[in-house]
Every structure is written in structure tokens, then in C-alpha cells.
Design a protein around this motif. Structure first.
Motif, PDB file in Angstrom:
ATOM      1  N   ASP A 282       0.839  -1.203   0.000  1.00 28.30           N
ATOM      2  CA  ASP A 282       0.000   0.000   0.000  1.00 28.30           C
ATOM      3  C   ASP A 282       0.872   1.251   0.000  1.00 28.30           C
ATOM      4  OD1 ASP A 282      -2.373  -1.365  -0.021  1.00 28.30           O
ATOM      5  OD2 ASP A 282      -2.701  -1.242   2.141  1.00 28.30           O
ATOM      6  N   GLN A 323      -8.869   3.188   0.518  1.00 27.39           N
ATOM      7  CA  GLN A 323      -8.698   1.824   0.042  1.00 27.39           C
ATOM      8  C   GLN A 323      -9.989   1.305  -0.593  1.00 27.39           C
ATOM      9  OE1 GLN A 323      -5.841   0.133   0.061  1.00 27.39           O
ATOM     10  NE2 GLN A 323      -4.726   1.765   1.128  1.00 27.39           N
ATOM     11  N   ARG A 324      -9.863   0.303  -1.435  1.00 27.97           N
ATOM     12  CA  ARG A 324     -11.034  -0.389  -2.004  1.00 27.97           C
ATOM     13  C   ARG A 324     -11.299  -1.611  -1.132  1.00 27.97           C
ATOM     14  NH1 ARG A 324     -10.449  -0.954  -8.416  1.00 27.97           N
ATOM     15  NH2 ARG A 324     -12.738  -0.980  -8.277  1.00 27.97           N
ATOM     16  N   ALA A 325     -11.868  -1.336   0.035  1.00 21.71           N
ATOM     17  CA  ALA A 325     -12.051  -2.398   1.013  1.00 21.71           C
ATOM     18  C   ALA A 325     -13.025  -1.934   2.083  1.00 21.71           C
ATOM     19  CB  ALA A 325     -10.720  -2.786   1.646  1.00 21.71           C
ATOM     20  N   ARG A 338      -9.787  -7.391   6.886  1.00 18.84           N
ATOM     21  CA  ARG A 338      -9.948  -6.564   5.696  1.00 18.84           C
ATOM     22  C   ARG A 338     -10.780  -7.328   4.672  1.00 18.84           C
ATOM     23  NH1 ARG A 338      -5.761  -2.859   2.820  1.00 18.84           N
ATOM     24  NH2 ARG A 338      -6.384  -2.921   0.638  1.00 18.84           N
ATOM     25  N   PRO A 340     -11.640  -7.066   0.938  1.00 15.32           N
ATOM     26  CA  PRO A 340     -11.346  -6.339  -0.315  1.00 15.32           C
ATOM     27  C   PRO A 340     -12.583  -6.213  -1.197  1.00 15.32           C
ATOM     28  CG  PRO A 340      -9.770  -8.116   0.101  1.00 15.32           C
ATOM     29  CD  PRO A 340     -10.907  -8.323   1.037  1.00 15.32           C
TER      30      PRO A 340
END
Length: 589
Positions: A282, A323-325, A338, A340
Motif C-alpha cells: 500500500d 482503500q477499495r475495502a 480486511r 477487499p
């Protein structure tokens, strides 16, 4: 006769043995020795607890600390204020508009504190909150430019504070506007220069005529029955964005810029910080890149944003805006999970429903997402675009965000913010419908989870931001640019508007106390929190203890008290440069 009674009371308080004092009793008077009502008295410890801040100025992961509790109360008509006696040494700050701030030395017990009038016109003007200054700021360009300015330049910090009132040239203001565009402001390309020129001339005129500022709203006498508690957490580089009051009694506060969660015990003041983990690959700033290079100390790989609690097991779900989460935090094991996502950008406001499904807005990709905890599957609802240009822009987002942030093209910005309608607030109604608001589109909508129906409704307010639904399934929202709250009745289709009792206030969010039929509103320019009684349509205003208090959300406790957090960005602009978690016990229950 009154003066004699006051002096006798003071003498009695002084002669009373300390052990017989009922709590910590103070008598506040003016220079004439007469009782002074509605004086804000803040009690602070003389010796604050020693903190472990060994992790770059913050508490290490999982290490406990104790916040230095601050308490605030207001004097009654007799000038009396009473604090619970915790057996510690305290110091006091007294504040009342039109008077000099009074700071008392530390002492075990105090009896009389005398305040002096303030006559310096510059100091009197500085006492007035930002909304009063903002009400007199003339940037030209008519109502459209002013509302555009409010919409894009007032969602992080106060706009007419001492830091903003510094006179700058149009070129300097243009540089500020461009930098704020990197932070997320959406000033239309053709309005940047007019706004820069308007701010330069407007603040020059305002600073030259400070002695003509109108008086702020007077503090209500009923404040004598209110009490505040406040816990300093984080530092001048934190942003205590959102938080949640958990059924376990703890309050969980997210530091958006430092990727930390503060677990605060509001009974003892003890708190523990948990660092939000991120993947090794990240980048700082996530998919948006490091927008805060000039800010100083940042650690936002994730960007902790909003919180919701599972009604099933108490797990906390968090939107990581960078984030895409979706993040899940177990308050028992103190571990993060997490989840996703394959779609969507910028997870934003979040709620859970009675079926333990997690709903949240995806602000940049113009979607609503639902996470089913039974199947661990995301469902995405695409919100209709307002134009072909907007549809195309949204469809191109995966390509745009695939490009390195250093070389990413910045699309042009028009006055309607085409391409970014920005679904923002969201809430689940008692009847199960999921309501949401689009900030830049001036509309609201709902999803019926049973049928999958998605419907849009235009509303005649500007900047519907965060919304909540009351016990009767009526939708309440703030109108960010209009200085009011609005109620939409889904049965009749009627929209009712209720102006705020403060000039040039720009309300950020609200929450509905369904049991007591009250709406709590975040005032972010006036250093206040506001309460609206639904049945009587009357307002109560609670001034905050720190200047430049900017709050973004409200949580309501079972007893009707409320929590909020001072989330001014940058936090070093807050009085004392200290963000806080705030608990307000109102006078009406």
C-alpha cells in the motif's frame, strides 16, 4: 441588599471547612460583585496524567493511557457553578462574551471568581465565532459564488477564523484554492479567479471594519443545567473524523490522518490506541496518492473514516476511504479483518441494518455498497448519472486511478461538479429502506433491500450532506449551503425546512434521537452543537469550550446525552491545538 447577600454567601463559602463543601462550589461575579450568569467555567487538572507517546508522538499500539478529563459547566442566575470533587487539584478558565477570559491558579477549593469587562474592540471582535465574521464577508459574485464557496471550502475547517482572516493577495488565494483542490475541494474552473479576488478584497474590508460586526447569539440561561466532559486525544496533526458509541460502553474514535483508532472509556478516561494495519504494498494516501505532502506528519495509508456496529456480535465496521475495502474490527480480540472490494472508490458513511448487513456510500464512484455478512459478498447499486458526461467520467474512474497519482490527469470542474455527484450520508429507516443523499446533486434516494428498487428524489435544498431517519420514517438532512435542516416525508412527498438560529452557519451533519423526538445538528462555524425539538420546533444551542471547534457527527447515548469530536482540519488551528472527544449532558431529557 443584594450586594450584602452576595458578600455574605462568599464569606460563608470561604469559611466552610473543605470537607463540608458540596462538590467544588464556585461563585462567579462581575466587577460590581453581583452574580454573573451564563459564564462558561472549564475545570482542568493542575497535573495531567503522564502519557506514553513513544510511537512518533502517539501511544503505541495496544498501550493504555489516561486522558486528562476536562469538565465545563455554566453559572446559574445566582452566579453559582458546582463541579464533582474528584479529590484532585484543579485550575479553571472562565469565559463569557464581553468579558476578559479569567484563568485561576490551581487550588483545592475556590469560592469567588470575579470577571472583568472587556473594552478593547479588537479583543471583543476576536471573541466572536467564525460564523459572525463569515456573515459579514463580502466576496462579490452574488449568492451563487457564496454558496459555491461554502460548499467547497467549509467542509474541513472554519472559513473566517483568525487563520483564514490573514490578508492575502489574489495570487496567494489562488495558490490556496489550487492546494485545497488536491485535498478534495471542487471549485469550478471559471470561479477560481473570481473567488481568489473576492477573498482578497473581502477579508481586507472585513479586517478594516471589525468594530461593526454584529453580536453573536447570546448564551441561554438554561445552560446552567448542562454539563460537558471532554477528553484530549491525538495532537495537532490528528483528525478525529468520526466515531461510534458502542453497546459495550466504549467510544471508538478514528484518527483519519494517522490510521489509528482510540478506544475511550468515558467513565474513567482510560483509552487505548490500535493502529489500523495496511498491506505492505500500500502507498501512502492509498489510491488517491499522498495529497498531504505539505501537511507535515501523516500516516494515512487507509484513511479511517466512518463507523457502524453490528447488531449481532458488536463487531465494528469501518470505511477506509483511501482503500477499495471494508474494515472489520473485533473489540473483543482487538483484531482487524480486511474485506477487499473489486468495485467502487472512496468508502464513506456507513450503517448496519437489523439483518446485520453493512451499507455504505462509495463517494467517488457514485454507488451504494452492501456487504452481506452471511455470504461475505458485496452488492453494488449504481446511482443514475445526471448526464452522459457524468456517466462517462464515472466509468473511466478505474482507468484514471490506475495511473500514477504523480501523473494522473485532473478533469475539469464545472459549477455542477459533473462527474462527481458524491453520494455522502446514508441511514437505515425503521421500515428497512436505506436512504442516502448526494452532496453535489442536491437530491436524495432510497434502496428497498427486498425488491432492489432504487429511486431518486430531487430536494429543494443545497448540499444535502449527512442524513438520518426518525422513528416515523421521515428523513432529516442538513442543507450545507443553506444554513438549515430539512425534513422529507416519504408518504406525502412534502419537504419542510427549518432555518438554524445562527447566522452564516454551515451545518455538517445531524442525528435523530428517535426516543426523545429531537434532532442534534453539528454547527461547524459557530463553535456550537444545536438541538431541535421536533414537536415544538424550538432550538437549543450549546456553545463549545474551545474556539475553532469543528464537528462532523453526533452519537446519542441511552440517557439522551450526546457525544461528538472536535475534528477541525488542520487540528493545530483548534484552540490549544488539541482535538478532543466531547460528551454533552443536555438540560432537557
Amino acid at each position: 441588599m443584594q450586594k450584602l447577600v452576595n458578600k455574605s454567601l462568599c464569606l460563608w463559602l470561604l469559611l466552610l471547612p473543605a470537607g463540608q463543601l458540596v462538590a467544588m462550589d464556585l461563585l462567579v461575579t462581575g466587577e460590581d460583585s453581583k452574580p454573573l450568569a451564563t459564564v462558561m467555567v472549564t475545570q482542568r487538572l493542575v497535573t495531567a496524567p503522564v502519557l506514553d507517546l513513544s510511537d512518533d508522538g502517539y501511544p503505541p499500539n495496544g498501550v493504555g493511557n489516561v486522558a486528562a478529563l476536562e469538565s465545563t459547566r455554566f453559572s446559574n442566575e445566582q452566579g453559582l457553578v458546582s463541579f464533582p470533587d474528584g479529590g484532585d487539584m484543579y485550575r479553571y478558565r472562565l469565559r463569557k462574551p464581553g468579558y476578559k477570559d479569567l484563568h485561576s491558579p490551581g487550588a483545592d477549593n475556590l469560592a469567588e471568581l470575579q470577571m472583568a469587562r472587556e473594552f478593547d474592540p479588537l479583543v471583543l471582535a476576536a471573541q466572536k465565532p467564525s460564523n459572525v465574521w463569515l456573515s459579514q464577508l463580502d466576496i462579490g459574485g452574488g449568492p451563487e459564488l457564496r454558496k459555491h464557496f461554502f460548499l467547497n471550502c467549509a467542509f474541513c475547517h472554519q472559513q473566517a477564523s483568525p487563520f483564514m482572516r490573514v490578508e492575502r493577495s489574489p495570487a496567494e488565494w489562488l495558490d490556496v484554492i489550487e492546494r485545497m483542490g488536491g485535498y478534495g475541494a471542487r471549485i469550478a474552473d471559471d470561479l477560481k479567479q473570481p473567488l481568489a479576488e473576492g477573498l482578497a478584497s473581502g477579508f481586507a474590508k472585513l479586517n478594516a471594519s471589525f468594530d461593526t460586526l454584529p453580536a453573536p447569539r447570546e448564551w441561554d440561561a438554561e445552560l446552567a443545567a448542562a454539563s460537558y466532559r471532554e477528553w484530549p486525544i491525538g495532537d495537532g496533526f490528528s483528525q478525529m473524523h468520526d466515531f461510534i458509541l458502542h453497546p459495550n460502553g466504549m467510544v471508538y474514535v478514528g484518527d483519519n490522518l494517522q490510521d489509528r483508532i482510540y478506544e475511550v472509556n468515558p467513565i474513567t478516561g482510560e483509552y487505548t490506541v490500535y493502529k489500523v494495519p495496511h498491506d505492505e504494498n500500500d502507498e501512502l494516501g492509498g489510491f488517491l496518492g499522498n495529497r498531504f505532502k505539505s501537511y507535515g506528519k501523516v500516516n494515512n495509508y487507509v484513511g479511517v473514516h466512518s463507523f457502524a456496529v453490528s447488531p449481532k456480535d458488536g463487531h465494528i465496521f469501518i470505511t477506509p476511504s483511501m482503500q477499495r475495502a471494508l474494515l472489520e474490527f473485533d473489540p473483543h480480540s482487538k483484531t482487524f479483518t480486511r474485506h477487499p472490494m473489486k468495485k467502487g472508490f472512496y468508502p464513506h458513511t456507513i450503517r448496519t441494518d437489523a439483518q446485520d448487513r453493512v451499507w455504505f456510500t462509495l463517494a467517488l464512484s457514485s454507488q451504494i455498497a452492501m456487504f452481506d455478512r452471511v455470504t461475505n459478498v458485496f452488492t453494488y447499486y449504481d446511482i443514475p448519472a445526471r448526464s452522459f458526461k457524468e456517466w462517462l467520467t464515472i466509468k473511466l474512474l478505474p482507468v484514471i486511478f490506475f495511473i500514477n497519482p504523480e501523473y494522473r490527469p485532473m478533469p475539469s470542474v464545472d459549477r455542477k461538479s459533473s462527474g462527481l455527484p458524491m453520494p455522502y450520508g446514508i441511514d437505515v429507516a425503521p421500515d428497512g429502506r436505506v436512504w442516502f443523499a448526494r452532496l453535489y446533486a442536491n437530491d436524495i434516494g432510497y434502496i428497498d433491500p427486498q425488491s432492489g428498487e432504487l429511486a431518486m428524489i430531487d430536494v429543494t435544498v443545497n448540499g444535502p450532506r449527512r442524513l438520518r431517519v426518525d422513528a416515523d420514517n421521515k428523513v432529516w438532512m442538513v442543507a450545507f449551503q443553506d444554513g438549515l435542516v430539512a425534513k422529507y416525508d416519504p408518504d406525502s412527498g412534502v419537504l419542510s425546512k427549518y432555518p438554524l438560529p445562527l447566522r452564516s452557519e454551515i451545518p455538517y451533519a445531524l442525528n435523530v434521537d428517535r426516543e426523545r423526538r429531537a434532532v442534534w445538528v453539528n454547527g461547524n462555524q459557530s463553535d456550537t452543537i444545536l438541538r431541535f425539538d421536533i414537536d415544538t420546533e424550538t432550538w437549543q444551542v450549546y456553545p463549545m469550550s474551545r474556539q475553532r471547534t469543528f464537528t462532523r457527527d453526533i452519537e446519542i447515548a441511552e440517557d439522551g446525552s450526546v457525544f461528538t469530536s472536535n475534528s477541525h482540519f488542520p487540528s493545530w488551528q483548534i484552540e490549544d491545538a488539541q482535538p478532543t472527544l466531547i460528551h454533552i449532558q443536555p438540560y432537557s431529557q
